[in-house]
Design an enzyme around this catalytic site. Structure first.
Site, PDB file in Angstrom:
ATOM      1  N   ASN A 163       0.870  -1.184   0.000  1.00 30.36           N
ATOM      2  CA  ASN A 163       0.000   0.000   0.000  1.00 30.36           C
ATOM      3  C   ASN A 163       0.910   1.237   0.000  1.00 30.36           C
ATOM      4  O   ASN A 163       1.551   1.530   1.008  1.00 30.36           O
ATOM      5  CB  ASN A 163      -0.888  -0.009   1.240  1.00 30.36           C
ATOM      6  CG  ASN A 163      -1.732   1.264   1.335  1.00 30.36           C
ATOM      7  OD1 ASN A 163      -1.676   2.126   0.457  1.00 30.36           O
ATOM      8  ND2 ASN A 163      -2.511   1.371   2.403  1.00 30.36           N
ATOM      9  N   PRO A 164       0.996   1.958  -1.104  1.00 28.58           N
ATOM     10  CA  PRO A 164       1.940   3.096  -1.147  1.00 28.58           C
ATOM     11  C   PRO A 164       1.442   4.291  -0.333  1.00 28.58           C
ATOM     12  O   PRO A 164       2.198   5.228  -0.114  1.00 28.58           O
ATOM     13  CB  PRO A 164       2.002   3.449  -2.641  1.00 28.58           C
ATOM     14  CG  PRO A 164       0.710   2.950  -3.213  1.00 28.58           C
ATOM     15  CD  PRO A 164       0.253   1.800  -2.373  1.00 28.58           C
ATOM     16  N   THR A 195      -0.551  -1.538  -4.792  1.00 30.67           N
ATOM     17  CA  THR A 195      -2.001  -1.342  -4.966  1.00 30.67           C
ATOM     18  C   THR A 195      -2.293   0.029  -5.578  1.00 30.67           C
ATOM     19  O   THR A 195      -1.569   1.005  -5.341  1.00 30.67           O
ATOM     20  CB  THR A 195      -2.762  -1.489  -3.640  1.00 30.67           C
ATOM     21  OG1 THR A 195      -2.291  -0.492  -2.735  1.00 30.67           O
ATOM     22  CG2 THR A 195      -2.563  -2.867  -3.038  1.00 30.67           C
ATOM     23  N   HIS A 197      -5.665   1.219  -5.618  1.00 33.36           N
ATOM     24  CA  HIS A 197      -6.851   1.774  -4.955  1.00 33.36           C
ATOM     25  C   HIS A 197      -7.179   0.918  -3.741  1.00 33.36           C
ATOM     26  O   HIS A 197      -6.669  -0.206  -3.609  1.00 33.36           O
ATOM     27  CB  HIS A 197      -8.041   1.824  -5.921  1.00 33.36           C
ATOM     28  CG  HIS A 197      -8.291   0.507  -6.599  1.00 33.36           C
ATOM     29  ND1 HIS A 197      -9.033  -0.484  -6.019  1.00 33.36           N
ATOM     30  CD2 HIS A 197      -7.857   0.011  -7.789  1.00 33.36           C
ATOM     31  CE1 HIS A 197      -9.070  -1.534  -6.832  1.00 33.36           C
ATOM     32  NE2 HIS A 197      -8.353  -1.266  -7.911  1.00 33.36           N
ATOM     33  N   ALA A 198      -8.030   1.440  -2.867  1.00 28.74           N
ATOM     34  CA  ALA A 198      -8.452   0.661  -1.700  1.00 28.74           C
ATOM     35  C   ALA A 198      -9.161  -0.595  -2.201  1.00 28.74           C
ATOM     36  O   ALA A 198      -9.838  -0.573  -3.232  1.00 28.74           O
ATOM     37  CB  ALA A 198      -9.373   1.496  -0.827  1.00 28.74           C
ATOM     38  N   ASP A 223      -2.586  -1.836   9.677  1.00 29.02           N
ATOM     39  CA  ASP A 223      -3.614  -2.803  10.053  1.00 29.02           C
ATOM     40  C   ASP A 223      -4.724  -2.869   9.004  1.00 29.02           C
ATOM     41  O   ASP A 223      -5.321  -3.922   8.786  1.00 29.02           O
ATOM     42  CB  ASP A 223      -4.210  -2.429  11.415  1.00 29.02           C
ATOM     43  CG  ASP A 223      -3.173  -2.541  12.528  1.00 29.02           C
ATOM     44  OD1 ASP A 223      -2.210  -3.304  12.362  1.00 29.02           O
ATOM     45  OD2 ASP A 223      -3.326  -1.845  13.543  1.00 29.02           O
ATOM     46  N   GLY A 224      -4.986  -1.734   8.340  1.00 24.82           N
ATOM     47  CA  GLY A 224      -6.034  -1.690   7.311  1.00 24.82           C
ATOM     48  C   GLY A 224      -5.652  -2.542   6.114  1.00 24.82           C
ATOM     49  O   GLY A 224      -6.476  -3.260   5.533  1.00 24.82           O
TER      50      GLY A 224
HETATM   51  C1  LIG Z   1      -3.610   9.904  27.300  1.00 26.59           C
HETATM   52  C2  LIG Z   1      -2.978   8.825  26.512  1.00 26.59           C
HETATM   53  C3  LIG Z   1      -3.910   7.736  26.198  1.00 26.59           C
HETATM   54  C4  LIG Z   1      -3.323   6.690  25.328  1.00 26.59           C
HETATM   55  C5  LIG Z   1      -4.294   5.576  25.131  1.00 26.59           C
HETATM   56  C6  LIG Z   1      -3.769   4.742  24.051  1.00 26.59           C
HETATM   57  C7  LIG Z   1      -4.567   3.502  23.849  1.00 26.59           C
HETATM   58  C8  LIG Z   1      -4.188   2.988  22.523  1.00 26.59           C
HETATM   59  C9  LIG Z   1      -4.817   1.669  22.222  1.00 26.59           C
HETATM   60  C10 LIG Z   1      -4.780   1.502  20.764  1.00 26.59           C
HETATM   61  C11 LIG Z   1      -5.414   0.239  20.344  1.00 26.59           C
HETATM   62  C12 LIG Z   1      -5.237   0.123  18.885  1.00 26.59           C
HETATM   63  C13 LIG Z   1      -5.965  -1.025  18.337  1.00 26.59           C
HETATM   64  C14 LIG Z   1      -5.722  -1.089  16.861  1.00 26.59           C
HETATM   65  C15 LIG Z   1      -6.411  -0.445  16.017  1.00 26.59           C
HETATM   66  C16 LIG Z   1      -6.053  -0.458  14.568  1.00 26.59           C
HETATM   67  O1  LIG Z   1      -6.619  -1.593  13.961  1.00 26.59           O
HETATM   68  C17 LIG Z   1      -6.595   0.784  13.919  1.00 26.59           C
HETATM   69  C18 LIG Z   1      -6.144   0.880  12.462  1.00 26.59           C
HETATM   70  O2  LIG Z   1      -4.758   0.951  12.379  1.00 26.59           O
HETATM   71  P1  LIG Z   1      -4.028   1.470  11.029  1.00 26.59           P
HETATM   72  O3  LIG Z   1      -4.282   2.906  10.896  1.00 26.59           O
HETATM   73  O4  LIG Z   1      -2.570   1.139  11.211  1.00 26.59           O
HETATM   74  O5  LIG Z   1      -4.605   0.719   9.867  1.00 26.59           O
HETATM   75  N1  LIG Z   1      -6.113   1.933  14.620  1.00 26.59           N
HETATM   76  C19 LIG Z   1      -6.922   2.732  15.298  1.00 26.59           C
HETATM   77  O6  LIG Z   1      -8.111   2.589  15.312  1.00 26.59           O
HETATM   78  C20 LIG Z   1      -6.252   3.858  16.027  1.00 26.59           C
HETATM   79  C21 LIG Z   1      -6.658   3.899  17.429  1.00 26.59           C
HETATM   80  C22 LIG Z   1      -5.725   4.859  18.088  1.00 26.59           C
HETATM   81  C23 LIG Z   1      -6.365   5.517  19.175  1.00 26.59           C
HETATM   82  C24 LIG Z   1      -5.440   6.510  19.767  1.00 26.59           C
HETATM   83  C25 LIG Z   1      -6.123   7.194  20.853  1.00 26.59           C
HETATM   84  C26 LIG Z   1      -5.280   8.258  21.413  1.00 26.59           C
HETATM   85  C27 LIG Z   1      -6.026   8.845  22.555  1.00 26.59           C
HETATM   86  C28 LIG Z   1      -5.451  10.119  22.981  1.00 26.59           C
HETATM   87  C29 LIG Z   1      -6.341  10.679  24.064  1.00 26.59           C
HETATM   88  C30 LIG Z   1      -5.783  11.961  24.517  1.00 26.59           C
HETATM   89  C31 LIG Z   1      -6.448  12.492  25.734  1.00 26.59           C
HETATM   90  C32 LIG Z   1      -5.658  13.671  26.202  1.00 26.59           C
HETATM   91  C33 LIG Z   1      -6.343  14.396  27.279  1.00 26.59           C
HETATM   92  C34 LIG Z   1      -5.563  15.548  27.793  1.00 26.59           C
HETATM   93  N1  LIG Z   2      -3.452   2.271  -3.437  1.00 32.17           N
HETATM   94  C1  LIG Z   2      -4.290   2.629  -2.475  1.00 32.17           C
HETATM   95  N2  LIG Z   2      -4.899   3.837  -2.512  1.00 32.17           N
HETATM   96  C2  LIG Z   2      -5.715   4.223  -1.512  1.00 32.17           C
HETATM   97  N3  LIG Z   2      -6.028   3.464  -0.442  1.00 32.17           N
HETATM   98  C3  LIG Z   2      -5.464   2.261  -0.363  1.00 32.17           C
HETATM   99  C4  LIG Z   2      -4.565   1.784  -1.361  1.00 32.17           C
HETATM  100  N4  LIG Z   2      -4.148   0.547  -1.005  1.00 32.17           N
HETATM  101  C5  LIG Z   2      -4.767   0.261   0.170  1.00 32.17           C
HETATM  102  N5  LIG Z   2      -5.546   1.274   0.570  1.00 32.17           N
HETATM  103  C6  LIG Z   2      -6.362   1.396   1.784  1.00 32.17           C
HETATM  104  O1  LIG Z   2      -5.692   2.272   2.684  1.00 32.17           O
HETATM  105  C7  LIG Z   2      -6.205   2.070   3.978  1.00 32.17           C
HETATM  106  C8  LIG Z   2      -5.166   2.307   5.032  1.00 32.17           C
HETATM  107  O2  LIG Z   2      -4.120   1.464   4.825  1.00 32.17           O
HETATM  108  P1  LIG Z   2      -3.042   1.053   5.901  1.00 32.17           P
HETATM  109  O3  LIG Z   2      -1.960   0.392   5.114  1.00 32.17           O
HETATM  110  O4  LIG Z   2      -3.649   0.285   6.970  1.00 32.17           O
HETATM  111  O5  LIG Z   2      -2.479   2.423   6.445  1.00 32.17           O
HETATM  112  P2  LIG Z   2      -2.767   3.209   7.816  1.00 32.17           P
HETATM  113  O6  LIG Z   2      -2.155   2.390   8.888  1.00 32.17           O
HETATM  114  O7  LIG Z   2      -2.077   4.503   7.641  1.00 32.17           O
HETATM  115  O8  LIG Z   2      -4.238   3.337   7.990  1.00 32.17           O
HETATM  116  C9  LIG Z   2      -6.729   0.653   3.997  1.00 32.17           C
HETATM  117  O9  LIG Z   2      -8.080   0.703   4.327  1.00 32.17           O
HETATM  118  C10 LIG Z   2      -6.530   0.143   2.587  1.00 32.17           C
HETATM  119  O10 LIG Z   2      -7.695  -0.529   2.156  1.00 32.17           O
END
Ligand SMILES: CCCCCCCCCCCCC/C=C/[C@@H](O)[C@H](COP(=O)(O)O)NC(=O)CCCCCCCCCCCCCCC
Ligand SMILES: Nc1ncnc2c1ncn2[C@@H]1O[C@H](COP(=O)(O)OP(=O)(O)O)[C@@H](O)[C@H]1O
Ligand SMILES: [Ca+2]
Length: 567
Positions: A163-164, A195, A197-198, A223-224
């Site tokens: 995924n670029p 890739t 596109h999504a 993770d996406g």
């Molecule tokens: C105040 C600091 C609080 C830190 C709490 C951190 C808890 C983090 C747990 C993250 C669990 C992540 C589970 C995975 C989710 C991923 O599948 C999913 C997709 O990942 P991708 O973008 O790589 O494709 N990622 C997510 O949904 C991102 C979740 C991240 C949540 C970060 C939340 C940060 C909260 C900051 C609160 C700040 C309060 C400050 C008040 C002064």
């Molecule tokens: N070539 C592409 N152009 C746009 N979106 C894409 C492409 N390839 C994959 N994706 C989508 O991008 C989203 C985010 O990808 P991911 O690799 O998990 O990055 P991030 O961790 O930043 O969210 C995924 O939902 C995936 O389906």
């Protein structure tokens, strides 16, 4: 053909130092031999052949072994004969041994192997061994190659999706500069698809890819991107086995092709929780050595319509709102989650609904355990096999089934999270549910009830410290096999989530005079994708997929420092 001995031992040189090198079925070991030089130089005649001469030297001087280094054969990446250039032969350091080398045909072979550098990080190190003659050198190379060829778990052909646009948009560069040459070194051939596109990877896997050609699928992204590959592979496997994806009770067919993740995303929680670090080189090496880690997958349905699979987090309320907001700020890269997290924290919305679940009774672990799921996890290996098909219970009343009793909880929640693994990631190294297991057939439901902002902050902050985030009166955690969530305002009342907000706007703001836009329902964050329904049924499919990983290693053994010998 001449039969080779099962243990090979030679005296070889690494730079100007003498080593006793041994290869048995499982280990390559090299021990430094410290010669008492006075005696040696006086006794060794330059007419003797190098190996013979060294053996004698060792014998006569009662060689003392110093530092011992060993590498499991399973962690050797490659072996090759190495040219010994004139410069090396003439280098000053050989002069000390000149009485030995003048009449020999110095040749060498190089072993590339995994070096564990701490904090679960792996690197590829090279060690060049110099031999006195070609026969010894060739014998070593042949023997090592033979041992490597017996490791049938290693992949030879891989299908790679990049995924670029994931994370900091470095996917392509990370693959080209850090991973591709390691695959070449390990003689792995690849077909690479960047890739466009999504869902490109998902759809290609579902319908087009000739999967018989490959020993594994690699995704470069976050993770996406991993989720895309999982969806494509599961869909393809079920269609090949005639399983209907929309049937929420169906037993899914296991996917045998392993998936590797080269982390290049924003959260990288699946990589982090299965390897212990989000580092592309470490992940590439786990792929090369052919590690296997089975993993649970949750299927998510809305009545009898399939919605998604989840392997890490299904989060409603806080994490759903963070994701919804962060999608608008993708341009910020990984920082979008912190920005949206802060905004969502300030908005402090709670949501009403009913969660019903089937507690996991036949499992050895509990979400409050102090032990953790680690490499070779006992709990995952001793899970009780679930042979019954998934049945849905848990309506308005508790329902008795042979598989146990459904529990029903109705309330106002800031967050409802289901973590089928720890969800450890750089933001929270212990994760959302630190004691969750990768492959035990269960998911941990974490309920955070309506509470003050300060209390919610206390709960969030505990994700980043040693303190127990569940040890708070407004937080509950349950280990379950299946669950069902019904928001107080059913999806069917509204045609889609956007309408929910618009229709609910007036009524909600009468209930919450201090806010001006509280939606009635949140969205589910399903591994970083937004689900289009709030009412869902979830079932855990134990060990449905396999990864190129081995789980997090407890106190990874540190290699002794051999870097000073690396050529
Ligand atoms: C105040 C600091 C609080 C830190 C709490 C951190 C808890 C983090 C747990 C993250 C669990 C992540 C589970 C995975 C989710 C991923 O599948 C999913 C997709 O990942 P991708 O973008 O790589 O494709 N990622 C997510 O949904 C991102 C979740 C991240 C949540 C970060 C939340 C940060 C909260 C900051 C609160 C700040 C309060 C400050 C008040 C002064
Ligand atoms: N070539 C592409 N152009 C746009 N979106 C894409 C492409 N390839 C994959 N994706 C989508 O991008 C989203 C985010 O990808 P991911 O690799 O998990 O990055 P991030 O961790 O930043 O969210 C995924 O939902 C995936 O389906
Ligand atoms: Ca699990």
């Amino acid at each position: 053909m001449e039969k080779q001995p099962s243990v090979l031992t030679s005296l070889l040189l690494v730079k100007s130092r003498l080593f006793e090198v041994t290869l048995n079925r499982t280990l390559l070991t090299w021990k430094e031999v410290q010669l008492r030089r006075k005696k040696v130089s006086g006794n060794i005649s330059s007419r003797l052949r190098f190996g013979f001469c060294l053996a004698n030297a060792l014998h006569r001087t009662r060689g003392i072994t110093a530092g011992v280094h060993s590498v499991p054969v399973s962690e050797i990446i490659a072996v090759r004969e190495t040219e010994v250039d004139k410069e090396t032969k003439d280098e000053g350091k050989w002069q000390k041994m000149s009485h030995i080398t003048t009449e020999t045909n110095l040749c060498a072979f190089t072993v590339s192997y995994v070096e564990k550098t701490g904090q679960h990080r792996w690197r590829c190190s090279n060690m060049t061994f110099f031999c006195s003659d070609e026969t010894i050198c060739q014998q070593w190379v042949r023997k090592l190659k033979e041992q490597l060829s017996l490791l049938t778990c290693r992949p030879k052909h891989l299908l790679v999706y990049i995924n670029p646009y994931g994370g900091k948009q470095q996917g392509k560069q990370i693959y080209e500069h850090k991973v591709a040459q390691l695959f070449t070194l390990a003689s792995i051939s690849t077909d690479v698809i960047v890739t466009e596109h999504a869902n490109h990877a998902r759809d290609h896997l579902k319908t087009q890819a000739d999967l018989r050609k490959y020993d594994g699928i690699i995704c470069v992204g976050g993770d996406g991107m991993f989720s895309e590959v999982v969806h494509g592979l599961i869909a393809r496997t079920q269609s090949d086995s005639g399983v209907d994806l929309n049937d929420s009770q169906a037993k899914l067919a296991q996917c045998n092709l392993r998936i590797g993740i080269i982390p290049a995303g924003s959260t990288d929680c699946i990589c982090y929780a299965t390897v212990g670090v989000n580092d592309p080189v470490t992940s590439a090496l786990h792929i090369i050595v052919g590690d296997t880690q089975p993993m649970d997958v949750c299927s998510v349905h809305n009545h009898n319509t399939f919605l998604k699979y989840s392997v890490s987090l299904l989060g409603y309320g806080f994490y759903g709102d963070v994701l919804t907001d962060s999608e608008r700020n993708r341009w910020m890269g990984p920082a979008r989650y912190d920005f949206s997290g802060f905004k969502t924290f300030l908005s402090h919305h709670y949501y009403e609904g009913t969660i019903s679940f089937l507690p996991a009774t036949n499992t050895l672990g509990s979400p409050r355990d102090s032990s953790r799921c680690r490499s070779g996890c006992y709990v995952c290996q001793h899970r009780v096999k679930d042979i019954s098909p998934i049945k849905w219970g848990g309506g308005d009343v508790n329902e008795n089934e042979s598989e146990g009793e459904w529990k029903v909880i109705k309330g106002k929640f800031l967050a409802i999270n289901a973590a089928s693994m720890s969800c450890a990631c750089p933001r929270s190294p212990k994760g959302l549910s630190p004691a969750a297991h990768l492959a035990d057939g269960t998911t941990d439901i974490i309920l955070v009830r309506k509470c003050s902002r300060l209390n919610f902050l206390r709960h969030l902050l505990r994700h980043t410290s040693k303190d127990d985030q569940f040890d708070l009166t407004f937080v509950e955690v349950y280990r379950v096999k299946k669950f069902k969530f019904t928001p107080n305002h059913c999806d069917s009342e509204f045609s889609n989530i956007r309408d929910v907000r618009e229709n609910a706007f007036g009524q909600i703001c009468r209930d919450h005079p201090s806010c001006d836009c509280t939606p009635v329902n949140s969205n589910w964050n399903c591994d970083g994708e937004i689900l289009e329904h709030a009412a869902i049924e979830v079932g855990v499919h134990c060990q449905l997929i396999k990864l190129f990983a081995r789980g997090i290693e407890e106190n990874p053994p540190f290699e002794e420092d051999v870097s000073s010998f690396a050529v």
